[in-house]
Write a protein that holds these residues in place. Structure first.
Motif, PDB file in Angstrom:
ATOM      1  N   ALA A   1      36.775  55.631 -39.207  1.00 28.67           N
ATOM      2  CA  ALA A   1      36.385  56.775 -38.374  1.00 28.67           C
ATOM      3  C   ALA A   1      34.887  56.774 -38.111  1.00 28.67           C
ATOM      4  O   ALA A   1      34.432  57.037 -36.987  1.00 28.67           O
ATOM      5  N   ALA A   2      34.095  56.456 -39.131  1.00 28.52           N
ATOM      6  CA  ALA A   2      32.643  56.430 -38.958  1.00 28.52           C
ATOM      7  C   ALA A   2      32.235  55.327 -37.983  1.00 28.52           C
ATOM      8  O   ALA A   2      31.292  55.497 -37.192  1.00 28.52           O
ATOM      9  N   ALA A   3      32.914  54.185 -38.016  1.00 28.41           N
ATOM     10  CA  ALA A   3      32.579  53.093 -37.100  1.00 28.41           C
ATOM     11  C   ALA A   3      32.867  53.487 -35.647  1.00 28.41           C
ATOM     12  O   ALA A   3      32.066  53.230 -34.740  1.00 28.41           O
ATOM     13  N   ILE A   4      34.012  54.134 -35.410  1.00 28.26           N
ATOM     14  CA  ILE A   4      34.360  54.542 -34.037  1.00 28.26           C
ATOM     15  C   ILE A   4      33.341  55.561 -33.519  1.00 28.26           C
ATOM     16  O   ILE A   4      32.854  55.468 -32.385  1.00 28.26           O
ATOM     17  N   ARG A   5      33.011  56.524 -34.355  1.00 22.97           N
ATOM     18  CA  ARG A   5      32.028  57.539 -33.936  1.00 22.97           C
ATOM     19  C   ARG A   5      30.637  56.914 -33.787  1.00 22.97           C
ATOM     20  O   ARG A   5      29.854  57.333 -32.934  1.00 22.97           O
ATOM     21  N   GLY A   6      30.344  55.918 -34.624  1.00 19.20           N
ATOM     22  CA  GLY A   6      29.042  55.260 -34.509  1.00 19.20           C
ATOM     23  C   GLY A   6      28.886  54.522 -33.190  1.00 19.20           C
ATOM     24  O   GLY A   6      27.811  54.555 -32.571  1.00 19.20           O
ATOM     25  N   PHE A   7      29.945  53.847 -32.748  1.00 22.98           N
ATOM     26  CA  PHE A   7      29.874  53.172 -31.449  1.00 22.98           C
ATOM     27  C   PHE A   7      29.672  54.185 -30.320  1.00 22.98           C
ATOM     28  O   PHE A   7      28.908  53.954 -29.387  1.00 22.98           O
TER      29      PHE A   7
END
Length: 491
Positions: free
Chosen positions: A202-208
Motif C-alpha cells: 500500500a505504501a509503494a502504490i501511494r508513494g508512486f
C-alpha cells in the motif's frame, strides 16, 4: 434453622469438627479455585483448539473476547492486546479458526477458557469465507466501482512496478518489456507475503502516486502490482483493505497481476485492469515495437498512395480546365493593342499640352520683369499705408461705443419688470406665475392671483370689489402656504 451435620456413623451433628487422621480438610473457595487453575494449566499448558468464532468483540482495552463452538460444546476464549495486534486478519463471527494457547480457569465465573496466543484460519474454506465477506465489505465501500476505473495509456513513457526485487516475476516482466517495447521502468521493492507485506504494498502504490511530475524520479504513467502464483494464503496480502484502498485511490492507472490466471484477489477488482499473469501484464502495458513500426510503415504507404492519387486527380482536372481556357496570345493580344493605342494618344496629347503651355508662358513672361514687380510692390505698400488708422481715432471710437453700451445696460435694468419691486411695487401674476395680470378684469377672471415682491410672493383671493365672506387658506406650488386677503374688496 440449620440442619444438623451427620457424623461418620450417620448421626446428625450441628457443628463441623476435624477428626484426627482425616485426609479431607475443608478448603476455601479461593484455594480450590487456585488448585483447579494449576491443574488445568499444568495439564493443558499448550493446546490447539478448532472451532467456529462466536460472540466476538474487541474491548476498549484492545483485548479480544470470543467463544469457540462446535456442534456439541462451547469454549470461552480471550486474546490479550499484544497478540491481537499481530493478527493477519480481522476476526468475525462465523469464521472457523484454530486457536493456539493454554487453558486456564476464571475464578470470577467458575469457568474455564483458552488464552489464545495465535488465531489461524482453519483451512482454505475459512479463507474463502473470509474472502467473500471482505469482498462484500469492499464493494459496499465503493472501492470496486467500475465507473472509477481509468484507461491505461497506449504507450507509457515510464512504468512503475510494485513487486519483490528477487524472483522470476520481475525478471520475466523485464524480459517481456525488453522484447516488446523497451521502456523506462521504476521498481519499488516490497515483500509480497508475510507480516507487514500489505502495508509495504500500500505504501509503494501511494508513494508512486505522490511523486511530482518534475521530480528527480520520473513519475510513472502506469503501475503494475505483481506477484507470482501461490496458495490463497500466500496471496492474502493483496486482499487486505489497505492494499485495495490504495489501488482504488491511485491517481495512476493500475494493472493487477497477482498469481496465475485462476487466482483472484480483491486487488484485481479495485484495479483499472487485471492481467492473468505478471508476464501478461507486461504485454498489456506496452505494444510491440515492431508492430508499431509496421503500422507506421503501412500508414505512411497509405498516406503516400492517397496523396499520389489526389495529385493525379488534381492534375487531370487541371489539364481539362487548361483545354477549355483561351490561349494566352488571344487573351493578351487585344489588351496589348489597346495599350499601344493609348500610349500613342498619350504621347501626342502631352506634346500638344506642352506646346500650349509654352505659348502661354511666353505671353506672361514678358510681364514678369523685375522693374514691373518692384512697381507693384511699391503700389501695394502705399495702399497699405493709406489703410492704417491713427491710434487716437481707434481709442476714441472704443470709448464712444463703451459709453453707449453702458447706457443701454442702465436702460435695460430700468425697464426690467423686476426693478420696480425694490422700490415698493408688486407685480401681479397668475397663481402659477406664468402670466402677468395688467387689468382688474384679468384679476377677477383669475380669482386667485400671486403678488410678487422683491423678497418673495404671496397668493391673494380676488372678490370683485365686495367684502369677503370668509378667509381662505391656499398654498402655491412653489412657495410657503400664506393666508390670502381680498385684493380689491373692503376690509
Amino acid at each position: 434453622m440449620d440442619s444438623p451435620i451427620p457424623d461418620d456413623e450417620g448421626n446428625a451433628r450441628l457443628l463441623a469438627e476435624a477428626k484426627a487422621g482425616s485426609n479431607a480438610p475443608a478448603l476455601s473457595v479461593s484455594e480450590i479455585s487456585n488448585a483447579l487453575k494449576r491443574t488445568v494449566e499444568d495439564r493443558f499448558g499448550h493446546v490447539r483448539v478448532r472451532g467456529e468464532l462466536s460472540g466476538f468483540k474487541r474491548a476498549a482495552s484492545g483485548h479480544l473476547y470470543f467463544s469457540l463452538k462446535d456442534a456439541d460444546a462451547k469454549l470461552d476464549g480471550v486474546m490479550w492486546k499484544g497478540n491481537a495486534g499481530r493478527l493477519p486478519f480481522a476476526p468475525e463471527d462465523g469464521l472457523e479458526v484454530i486457536a493456539t494457547g493454554k487453558l486456564t480457569t476464571y475464578a470470577g465465573r467458575s469457568s474455564y477458557q483458552i488464552v489464545a496466543d495465535r488465531l489461524e484460519l482453519a483451512g482454505e474454506g475459512a479463507l474463502l469465507f473470509l474472502f467473500e465477506k471482505m469482498k462484500e465489505g469492499v464493494a459496499a465501500g465503493g472501492l470496486v466501482d467500475g465507473a472509477r476505473q481509468t484507461p491505461a495509456p497506449h504507450l507509457p513513457r515510464t512504468i512503475g512496478i510494485v513487486t519483490s526485487p528477487t524472483g522470476a516475476v520481475i525478471r520475466d516482466m523485464m524480459h517481456r518489456l525488453e522484447d516488446r517495447f523497451p521502456s523506462h521502468v521504476v521498481l519499488w521493492p516490497v515483500m509480497v507475503q508475510g507480516d507487514g507485506s500489505a502495508a509495504q504494498i500500500a505504501a509503494a502504490i501511494r508513494g508512486f502516486s505522490a511523486l511530482p511530475e518534475d521530480g528527480p524520479v520520473a513519475r510513472p504513467d502506469l503501475l503494475i502490482v505483481a506477484r507470482g502464483g501461490g496458495s490463497i494464503e500466500d496471496l492474502w496480502a493483496f486482499n487486505e483493505e489497505a492494499v485495495v484502498r490504495a489501488v482504488a485511490e491511485s491517481s495512476i492507472p493500475v494493472i493487477s497481476a497477482v498469481g496465475h490466471e485462476t487466482d483472484t484477489t480483491l486487488c484485481d477488482y479495485a484495479a483499472d485492469l487485471r492481467a492473468p499473469t505478471p508476464t501478461a501484464a507486461a504485454e498489456m502495458a506496452v505494444p510491440v515495437r515492431l508492430d508499431l513500426a509496421q503500422q507506421l510503415t503501412q500508414s505512411g504507404m497509405r498516406l503516400t498512395g492517397g496523396l499520389r492519387s489526389f495529385v493525379d486527380r488534381a492534375r487531370e482536372r487541371l489539364t481539362t480546365h487548361i483545354r477549355l481556357l483561351q490561349k494566352t496570345v488571344d487573351i493578351i493580344g487585344v489588351r496589348q493593342q489597346n495599350a499601344d493605342d493609348l500610349a500613342d494618344r498619350l504621347r501626342r496629347g502631352l506634346e500638344k499640352r506642352a506646346d500650349l503651355a509654352r505659348v502661354a508662358f511666353a505671353g506672361v513672361s514678358g510681364r514678369l520683369s523685375p522693374a514691373m514687380l518692384r512697381r507693384r510692390v511699391a503700389m501695394s505698400e502705399e495702399r497699405l499705408q493709406s489703410l492704417r488708422l491713427p491710434m487716437a481715432l481707434i481709442k476714441r471710437q472704443l470709448e464712444e461705443r463703451n459709453s453707449r453700451l453702458m447706457g443701454l445696460d442702465r436702460l435695460l435694468n430700468s425697464l426690467h419688470p423686476e426693478s420696480p419691486l425694490a422700490r415698493g411695487f408688486a407685480r401681479v401674476t397668475t397663481a402659477d406665475g406664468k402670466s402677468t395680470i395688467v387689468s382688474s378684469k384679468q384679476a377677477v377672471a383669475a380669482g386667485v392671483v400671486r403678488l410678487n415682491f422683491s423678497d418673495g410672493g404671496v397668493d391673494a383671493l380676488v372678490q370683485g370689489g365686495k367684502a369677503p365672506t370668509q378667509k381662505a387658506k391656499l398654498s402655491s406650488g412653489s412657495g410657503p402656504s400664506t393666508t390670502q386677503q381680498d385684493l380689491f374688496g373692503e376690509g
